[in-house]
Design a protein around this motif. Structure first.
Motif, short mmCIF file in Angstrom:
data_model
loop_
_atom_site.label_atom_id
_atom_site.label_comp_id
_atom_site.label_asym_id
_atom_site.label_seq_id
_atom_site.Cartn_x
_atom_site.Cartn_y
_atom_site.Cartn_z
N ALA A 174 6.13 -9.46 -10.18
CA ALA A 174 4.86 -8.80 -9.87
C ALA A 174 4.79 -8.38 -8.40
O ALA A 174 4.35 -7.27 -8.08
N CYS A 175 5.27 -9.26 -7.52
CA CYS A 175 5.27 -8.92 -6.08
C CYS A 175 6.21 -7.74 -5.81
O CYS A 175 5.88 -6.85 -4.99
N LEU A 176 7.36 -7.74 -6.48
CA LEU A 176 8.30 -6.65 -6.30
C LEU A 176 7.69 -5.33 -6.72
O LEU A 176 7.84 -4.30 -6.03
N VAL A 177 6.99 -5.34 -7.86
CA VAL A 177 6.34 -4.13 -8.35
C VAL A 177 5.27 -3.66 -7.35
O VAL A 177 5.17 -2.46 -7.03
N PHE A 178 4.47 -4.61 -6.87
CA PHE A 178 3.39 -4.25 -5.95
C PHE A 178 3.94 -3.61 -4.67
O PHE A 178 3.49 -2.55 -4.24
N PHE A 179 4.91 -4.27 -4.04
CA PHE A 179 5.44 -3.76 -2.77
C PHE A 179 6.20 -2.45 -2.96
O PHE A 179 6.18 -1.57 -2.09
N THR A 180 6.87 -2.32 -4.10
CA THR A 180 7.60 -1.07 -4.37
C THR A 180 6.63 0.09 -4.51
O THR A 180 6.83 1.18 -3.95
N ALA A 207 3.21 0.11 -3.67
CA ALA A 207 2.26 0.27 -2.55
C ALA A 207 2.94 0.68 -1.26
O ALA A 207 2.45 1.57 -0.53
N LEU A 208 4.06 0.06 -0.91
CA LEU A 208 4.71 0.34 0.37
C LEU A 208 5.86 1.34 0.23
O LEU A 208 6.02 2.20 1.09
N GLY A 209 6.62 1.21 -0.86
CA GLY A 209 7.75 2.11 -1.02
C GLY A 209 7.33 3.50 -1.46
O GLY A 209 7.73 4.51 -0.85
N LEU A 210 6.52 3.57 -2.51
CA LEU A 210 6.09 4.87 -3.03
C LEU A 210 4.71 5.29 -2.50
O LEU A 210 4.24 6.39 -2.82
N ARG A 211 4.06 4.38 -1.75
CA ARG A 211 2.74 4.65 -1.14
C ARG A 211 1.68 5.02 -2.18
O ARG A 211 0.90 5.95 -1.99
N TRP A 212 1.70 4.26 -3.28
CA TRP A 212 0.64 4.43 -4.28
C TRP A 212 -0.63 3.77 -3.77
O TRP A 212 -0.60 2.97 -2.82
N ASP A 213 -1.73 4.05 -4.45
CA ASP A 213 -3.01 3.42 -4.13
C ASP A 213 -2.87 1.90 -4.25
O ASP A 213 -2.30 1.40 -5.23
N LEU A 214 -3.40 1.16 -3.28
CA LEU A 214 -3.25 -0.30 -3.27
C LEU A 214 -3.86 -0.96 -4.51
O LEU A 214 -3.29 -1.88 -5.09
N LEU A 215 -5.06 -0.49 -4.89
CA LEU A 215 -5.73 -1.08 -6.05
C LEU A 215 -4.93 -0.84 -7.32
O LEU A 215 -4.73 -1.75 -8.13
N SER A 226 -1.73 -0.25 -7.54
CA SER A 226 -0.50 -1.03 -7.44
C SER A 226 -0.76 -2.49 -7.79
O SER A 226 0.04 -3.14 -8.49
N ALA A 227 -1.92 -3.01 -7.31
CA ALA A 227 -2.27 -4.40 -7.60
C ALA A 227 -2.52 -4.61 -9.09
O ALA A 227 -2.09 -5.62 -9.68
N VAL A 228 -3.22 -3.66 -9.70
CA VAL A 228 -3.51 -3.77 -11.15
C VAL A 228 -2.21 -3.77 -11.96
O VAL A 228 -2.02 -4.57 -12.88
N LEU A 229 -1.30 -2.87 -11.60
CA LEU A 229 -0.03 -2.81 -12.31
C LEU A 229 0.79 -4.08 -12.08
O LEU A 229 1.46 -4.57 -13.01
N ALA A 230 0.74 -4.61 -10.86
CA ALA A 230 1.47 -5.85 -10.57
C ALA A 230 0.92 -7.01 -11.39
O ALA A 230 1.67 -7.84 -11.92
N VAL A 231 -0.41 -7.08 -11.48
CA VAL A 231 -1.04 -8.13 -12.30
C VAL A 231 -0.64 -7.98 -13.76
O VAL A 231 -0.36 -8.96 -14.46
N GLY A 232 -0.59 -6.73 -14.22
CA GLY A 232 -0.17 -6.48 -15.60
C GLY A 232 1.25 -6.95 -15.85
O GLY A 232 1.55 -7.54 -16.90
N VAL A 233 2.13 -6.71 -14.89
CA VAL A 233 3.51 -7.17 -15.00
C VAL A 233 3.57 -8.69 -15.04
O VAL A 233 4.29 -9.29 -15.84
N TYR A 234 2.78 -9.33 -14.19
CA TYR A 234 2.76 -10.80 -14.14
C TYR A 234 2.29 -11.39 -15.47
O TYR A 234 2.92 -12.31 -16.02
N VAL A 235 1.18 -10.85 -16.00
CA VAL A 235 0.65 -11.36 -17.26
C VAL A 235 1.63 -11.11 -18.40
O VAL A 235 1.89 -12.00 -19.23
N GLY A 236 2.21 -9.91 -18.43
CA GLY A 236 3.14 -9.58 -19.50
C GLY A 236 4.37 -10.47 -19.48
O GLY A 236 4.80 -10.98 -20.53
N LEU A 237 4.94 -10.68 -18.30
CA LEU A 237 6.13 -11.53 -18.20
C LEU A 237 5.80 -12.99 -18.49
O LEU A 237 6.61 -13.71 -19.09
N SER A 238 4.61 -13.43 -18.09
CA SER A 238 4.20 -14.81 -18.37
C SER A 238 4.14 -15.06 -19.87
O SER A 238 4.59 -16.09 -20.37
N LEU A 239 3.57 -14.10 -20.60
CA LEU A 239 3.49 -14.23 -22.05
C LEU A 239 4.87 -14.14 -22.69
O LEU A 239 5.19 -14.86 -23.64
#
Length: 211
Positions: A16-22, A24-32, A34-47
């Motif tokens: 999730a952190c990798l997705v967020f930094f990639t 938000a910082l790498g592709l300069r997407w909107d922070l919010l 990027s955070a939503v997508l990172a949370v989605g990745v975290y929840v999906g991988l947890s399940l």
């Protein structure tokens, strides 16, 4: 927290952190976003990474007597291990083969019950008495065998065991057959339906073609 669960949580968090930094910082997407997508990745991988309980575990959890039935299966596994170990140490070839057949049949019964836990109550006596008794009989047989005792009492005991094993073999085989009766009836019903369809379409049935 268990080590396996901790590792799964850490892996999901790292992804999730990798997705967020990639994003938000790498592709300069909107922070919010990027955070939503990172949370989605975290929840999906947890399940995805979380261990799933097998069918028997879910069955035990759904019943008031689930803990008791689970304990019965755990004891049956220990008894089954003892039967197999003792059977392999018998020196008389015919007796060993019969004992190993009993161990194999018991294993198939145990594996079937793991897949069909709803049938455990119907074979409660087999699990709690037959396997335990069989294990103790074989342990005693092997103990006398390895001690080299040849007293009349020991020889009589060993003779009774050798005479009883074929009958027990038939009983264990019948227990497995009864357990699988529902599947057999369902298959036979399917065969009847298929035979009717074949006759309707003008094809010979398998009973006719086997003659």
């Amino acid at each position: 927290m268990k080590k396996g669960t901790l590792l799964q949580t850490a892996a999901a968090l790292a992804a999730a952190c990798l997705v967020f930094f990639t994003l938000a910082l790498g592709l300069r997407w909107d922070l919010l976003l990027s955070a939503v997508l990172a949370v989605g990745v975290y929840v999906g991988l947890s399940l995805l990474l979380s261990p799933r309980r097998d069918r028997s575990a879910r069955f035990f959890a759904s019943r008031a007597d689930g803990a008791e039935l689970s304990a019965v299966m755990e004891q049956a596994a220990r008894d089954l291990k003892q039967v197999r170990l003792s059977a392999g140490r018998i020196t008389d070839i015919k007796t060993r083969e019969t004992a190993e057949h009993l161990a194999d049949t018991s294993s198939r019964i145990y594996d079937y019950l793991r897949k069909h836990p709803e049938k455990i109550p119907s074979v409660h006596r087999f699990l709690t008495y037959c396997l335990d008794t069989m294990g103790r009989i074989l342990v005693q047989y092997v103990a006398y065998q390895e001690a080299g005792l040849r007293t009349p009492e020991v020889l009589d005991f060993q003779r009774k065991v050798r005479a009883a094993l074929p009958k027990l073999k038939e009983g264990f085989d019948q227990q497995l057959t009864q357990l699988m009766a529902d599947e057999r009836f369902d298959t036979e019903a399917d065969m009847k339906v298929m035979e009717t369809l074949l006759q309707t379409e003008g094809f010979p049935t398998w009973e006719t073609s086997q003659e």
